[in-house]
Design an enzyme around this catalytic site. Structure first.
Site, PDB file in Angstrom:
ATOM      1  N   GLY A  97       0.879  -1.163   0.000  1.00  0.00           N
ATOM      2  CA  GLY A  97       0.000   0.000   0.000  1.00  0.00           C
ATOM      3  C   GLY A  97       0.921   1.218   0.000  1.00  0.00           C
TER       4      GLY A  97
ATOM      5  N   ARG B 156      10.779  -0.674  -3.975  1.00  0.00           N
ATOM      6  CA  ARG B 156       9.699  -0.771  -4.981  1.00  0.00           C
ATOM      7  C   ARG B 156       9.741   0.505  -5.823  1.00  0.00           C
ATOM      8  NH1 ARG B 156       3.843  -2.733  -3.382  1.00  0.00           N
ATOM      9  NH2 ARG B 156       3.786  -3.384  -5.565  1.00  0.00           N
TER      10      ARG B 156
ATOM     11  N   CYS C 180      -8.435  -3.182  -6.008  1.00  0.00           N
ATOM     12  CA  CYS C 180      -7.280  -3.482  -5.169  1.00  0.00           C
ATOM     13  C   CYS C 180      -7.556  -3.120  -3.704  1.00  0.00           C
ATOM     14  CB  CYS C 180      -6.038  -2.763  -5.693  1.00  0.00           C
ATOM     15  SG  CYS C 180      -4.501  -3.379  -4.982  1.00  0.00           S
TER      16      CYS C 180
ATOM     17  N   ASP D  84      -0.842   5.216  -6.433  1.00  0.00           N
ATOM     18  CA  ASP D  84       0.569   4.983  -6.114  1.00  0.00           C
ATOM     19  C   ASP D  84       1.376   6.209  -6.508  1.00  0.00           C
ATOM     20  OD1 ASP D  84       1.042   1.950  -5.230  1.00  0.00           O
ATOM     21  OD2 ASP D  84      -0.682   2.108  -6.541  1.00  0.00           O
TER      22      ASP D  84
HETATM   23  P1  RI2 Z   1      -2.992   3.467  -0.084  1.00  0.00           P
HETATM   24  C1  RI2 Z   1      -1.562  -0.290  -3.721  1.00  0.00           C
HETATM   25  O1  RI2 Z   1      -0.436  -0.881  -4.331  1.00  0.00           O
HETATM   26  C2  RI2 Z   1      -2.732  -0.102  -4.682  1.00  0.00           C
HETATM   27  O2  RI2 Z   1      -2.349   0.178  -6.005  1.00  0.00           O
HETATM   28  C3  RI2 Z   1      -3.441   1.048  -4.005  1.00  0.00           C
HETATM   29  O3  RI2 Z   1      -4.369   1.695  -4.856  1.00  0.00           O
HETATM   30  C4  RI2 Z   1      -2.256   1.923  -3.633  1.00  0.00           C
HETATM   31  O4  RI2 Z   1      -1.254   1.008  -3.194  1.00  0.00           O
HETATM   32  C5  RI2 Z   1      -2.520   3.020  -2.627  1.00  0.00           C
HETATM   33  O5  RI2 Z   1      -2.781   2.503  -1.355  1.00  0.00           O
HETATM   34  P2  RI2 Z   1       0.232  -2.283  -3.780  1.00  0.00           P
HETATM   35  O6  RI2 Z   1       1.198  -1.892  -2.684  1.00  0.00           O
HETATM   36  O7  RI2 Z   1      -1.757   4.295   0.061  1.00  0.00           O
HETATM   37  O8  RI2 Z   1      -0.849  -3.213  -3.341  1.00  0.00           O
HETATM   38  O9  RI2 Z   1      -4.209   4.314  -0.353  1.00  0.00           O
HETATM   39  O10 RI2 Z   1       0.991  -2.821  -4.987  1.00  0.00           O
HETATM   40  O11 RI2 Z   1      -3.196   2.493   1.051  1.00  0.00           O
END
Ligand code: RI2
Length: 300
Positions: free
Chosen positions: A18, A54, A122, A193
């Site tokens: 996230g 990342r 997601c 992101d």
């Molecule tokens: P918050 C996640 O990426 C999703 O793409 C989600 O929309 C974004 O992070 C933002 O998340 P991943 O880490 O900061 O699952 O709002 O690849 O929690």
């Protein structure tokens, strides 16, 4: 392994994930390093390690660079004072990030009407906070959530919301267009992101397809993105690197090439509004927000 290595590994393997949570984990790791007596050079080395974990979520380098910027401001101080002041500065930054989440939840919840069906893709803590706030405000909402193949973060969204008492329906990603129509989705909410200077959105793979479907069905698309998610480097035309993850996350079939991009780009023309901690703005306002919030970074 040092604590910073452990945090970097947890981010890379998505034990911590996230965009927001990885930024917070990195800032906390740097704060702890300062507590242990690290100097600015050591902090910068650790920061680079964390940033490399990342590539697509700008929140990670933004948080690291801001912590380094705060530390640089204290560089002239004697070691003990440097430690005390830098720890306190990073703590204040972490508190600010929490306040931003509360504000964004309030602003976003205002946009949801009683009885609406909202959709998300997601798992985003930011979007979940908006839905929880709307629910707390007494609005009877229903949520349509996608699985988000291959790692199924959407299952987490469904679980979190259901535990909170919000009615939620989980679908496979490829059912998005059909179910948006059938369930008469009122609004789509994406987390972020990265948001670029043009107001384009980098978000979990599949977001752009849902946005296209939403445009086709005339459903508004809203992006929940604190200023932490805006990319100051895009002012200089730098592109966001799209993370390609291990193909094994998708499948293993001998003789078959498997590609596993983790994010895609939704152009600003498919986005109606971006919800930030300072209010709602059209994607075209991304440039002004970047100038205002990231002056410190752009001027470096
Ligand atoms: P918050 C996640 O990426 C999703 O793409 C989600 O929309 C974004 O992070 C933002 O998340 P991943 O880490 O900061 O699952 O709002 O690849 O929690």
């Amino acid at each position: 392994m040092s604590d910073v290595d452990v945090v970097a590994e947890s981010i890379e393997s998505m034990k911590v994930r996230g965009a927001r949570d990885i930024a917070i984990a990195a800032a906390e790791a740097l704060r702890d390093l300062v507590k242990e007596g690290a100097n600015l050079t050591e902090l910068k080395i650790a920061g680079e390690k964390l940033k490399a974990a990342r590539p697509s979520a700008i929140s990670l380098p933004n948080a690291v660079d801001y912590c380094i910027y705060l530390s640089e401001g204290n560089e002239v101080m004697p070691p003990e004072q440097f430690k005390e002041k830098t720890v306190s500065d990073i703590e204040s930054y972490l508190t600010e990030l929490n306040t931003s989440l509360e504000r964004i939840a309030k602003v976003g919840a205002e946009l949801i009407k009683d009885g609406e069906t909202v959709m998300t893709h997601c798992q985003s803590d930011t979007v979940a906070s908006i839905f929880r706030k709307a629910y707390d405000d007494g609005k009877k909402i229903k949520v349509l959530a996608t699985e988000a193949r291959p790692r199924h973060q959407g299952h987490l969204t469904a679980k979190i919301l259901a535990e909170y008492g919000i009615p939620v329906t989980l679908i496979i990603d490829s059912a998005a267009h059909y179910m948006m129509k059938k369930l008469r989705v009122d609004k789509v909410f994406f987390g972020a992101d990265t948001v670029t200077v043009d107001g384009d959105l980098v978000n979990k793979i599949g977001s752009s397809q849902i946005a296209l479907a939403a445009k086709h069905l005339d459903i508004p698309v809203l992006v929940a993105a604190e200023s932490l998610k805006f990319n100051p480097r895009s002012i200089f035309g730098r592109d966001v690197e799209i993370e390609m993850r291990d193909p094994k996350e998708v499948a293993e079939i001998p003789g078959v090439e498997i590609l596993n991009p983790a994010f895609d780009v939704t152009e600003s023309e498919y986005i109606d509004m971006i919800i930030t901690e300072d209010g709602v703005m059209p994607p075209a306002a991304a440039y002004s927000l970047l100038r205002e919030k990231y002056g410190w970074e752009i001027l470096k």
